[in-house]
Design an enzyme around this catalytic site. Structure first.
Site, short mmCIF file in Angstrom:
data_model
loop_
_atom_site.label_atom_id
_atom_site.label_comp_id
_atom_site.label_asym_id
_atom_site.label_seq_id
_atom_site.Cartn_x
_atom_site.Cartn_y
_atom_site.Cartn_z
N PRO A 148 0.67 -1.03 0.03
CA PRO A 148 0.12 -0.19 0.00
C PRO A 148 0.90 1.26 0.12
O PRO A 148 2.01 1.27 0.62
CB PRO A 148 -0.69 -0.26 1.46
CG PRO A 148 -0.78 -1.46 1.57
CD PRO A 148 0.54 -2.26 1.22
N GLU A 149 0.58 2.24 -0.84
CA GLU A 149 1.10 3.44 -0.77
C GLU A 149 0.55 4.48 0.09
O GLU A 149 -0.51 4.02 0.89
CB GLU A 149 1.21 4.00 -2.38
CG GLU A 149 1.91 2.82 -3.01
CD GLU A 149 2.18 3.00 -4.91
OE1 GLU A 149 2.15 4.33 -4.91
OE2 GLU A 149 1.98 2.22 -5.42
N HIS A 152 -5.85 -15.60 8.08
CA HIS A 152 -4.76 -14.97 8.15
C HIS A 152 -4.86 -13.84 9.27
O HIS A 152 -4.09 -12.75 9.10
CB HIS A 152 -4.96 -14.06 6.82
CG HIS A 152 -4.87 -15.20 5.65
ND1 HIS A 152 -3.81 -16.29 5.48
CD2 HIS A 152 -5.65 -15.52 4.49
CE1 HIS A 152 -4.21 -16.90 4.36
NE2 HIS A 152 -5.34 -16.52 3.85
N ARG A 191 0.17 -12.52 3.45
CA ARG A 191 1.72 -12.72 3.16
C ARG A 191 2.57 -12.38 4.33
O ARG A 191 3.79 -12.53 4.13
CB ARG A 191 2.05 -11.80 1.98
CG ARG A 191 0.98 -11.94 0.76
CD ARG A 191 1.44 -11.21 -0.44
NE ARG A 191 0.68 -11.48 -1.47
CZ ARG A 191 0.67 -10.64 -2.48
NH1 ARG A 191 1.57 -9.60 -2.89
NH2 ARG A 191 -0.10 -10.93 -3.89
N LYS A 222 20.25 12.94 -7.87
CA LYS A 222 20.54 11.57 -8.06
C LYS A 222 20.94 11.27 -9.35
O LYS A 222 20.32 12.01 -10.18
CB LYS A 222 19.22 10.76 -7.75
CG LYS A 222 18.82 10.85 -6.07
CD LYS A 222 19.52 10.12 -5.27
CE LYS A 222 19.17 10.26 -3.99
NZ LYS A 222 20.09 9.30 -2.96
#
Length: 276
Positions: free
Chosen positions: A2-3, A96, A115, A152
């Protein structure tokens, strides 16, 4: 994973249920969900009040009522969603469920993580020190961030994903921001003009605000908010996941490449690497 829009959607959904409450019980059902913690999570949380639910970029944490909110060494509860983590309110039936917590008003929190890349961990807030501010923070300095990006020598897509440069932008919103700004993801970050770097960061902020308004992006059932609802921004994507389809701006077929190990989608006509 998720962002920013997805994590912010969870933060907003969680805060009304937990702020002002305290932990009554905590049970860890899978050791990976609390990896790296020497003491039992229940011993660290039970009885502690929750003052706020905070976020920077993709990272979320709970502030404790018994800690000084201005102290960078204060302890917080980090809740990292990983690839598939969910924080759900109420009774959840799932194989889960990795952590179950009950608050003093009987509100139940379940951490569901298929996961098992996510975790809950109590630690000092200063562990976040290496994470750069995100474009939706009030104090975000777009001019200084643009300069850091332009230092960069990597492709600009890779620089945009660097959480020490700007946090919160992941693969989906990087592709969307680059498409909106008409900048090739392959262009070297150190060849960007300052105004183009500023425009790109502005596009990232705009895209993420738009995604946040519809609850983020959900491609499957792994990302949902605290009520189990999906986000709908996948209906508004212009680049991510659309290779082979026509560009919404010029009609050229979108292509896919790999940059920094991440699948990258862009328009070879609108987003050229060298454009004056």
């Amino acid at each position: 994973m998720p962002e920013l829009p997805e994590v912010e959607s969870v933060r907003r959904g969680l805060a009304p249920h937990v702020v002002g409450r305290s932990f009554a019980s905590v049970e860890v059902l899978h050791p990976r969900a609390n990896r790296g913690q020497d003491e039992p999570l229940s011993a660290l949380l039970v009885g502690r009040g929750i003052a706020a639910v905070a976020r920077r970029g993709k990272f979320m944490w709970l502030e404790f009522a018994d800690e000084d909110p201005t102290d960078p060494g204060r302890d917080v509860l980090f809740i990292h969603l990983g690839m598939s983590g969910q924080v759900r309110i109420g009774e959840v039936t799932s194989p889960h469920v990795r952590i179950e917590a009950v608050l003093d008003d009987a509100t139940r929190l379940s951490f569901v993580d298929q996961r098992t890349f996510g975790y809950w961990r109590v630690g000092p807030w200063q562990d976040m020190a290496h994470i750069a501010p995100d474009p939706l923070e009030d104090a975000f300095d777009v001019t200084a961030t643009a300069r850091r990006m332009r230092a960069k020598k990597t492709p600009v897509k890779v620089a945009l994903l660097d959480q020490t440069v700007v946090s919160g932008v992941g693969n989906i919103y990087a592709d969307e921001a680059l498409w909106a700004a008409q900048i090739s993801p392959r262009k070297k970050a150190n060849t960007l003009r300052q105004r183009d770097a500023v425009a790109l960061l502005g596009a990232a902020a705009d895209v993420m605000r738009s995604a946040l308004r519809v609850g983020g992006t959900s491609f499957d059932a792994l990302y949902v908010n605290v009520n189990g609802e999906s986000g709908y921004f996948d209906r508004s994507l212009h680049a991510y996941g659309r290779s082979g389809l026509p560009c919404d701006r010029c009609g050229t077929e979108l292509v896919k490449t790999v940059l920094g190990g991440r699948g990258t989608h862009y328009c070879p006509r609108c987003q050229v690497a060298s454009r004056r």
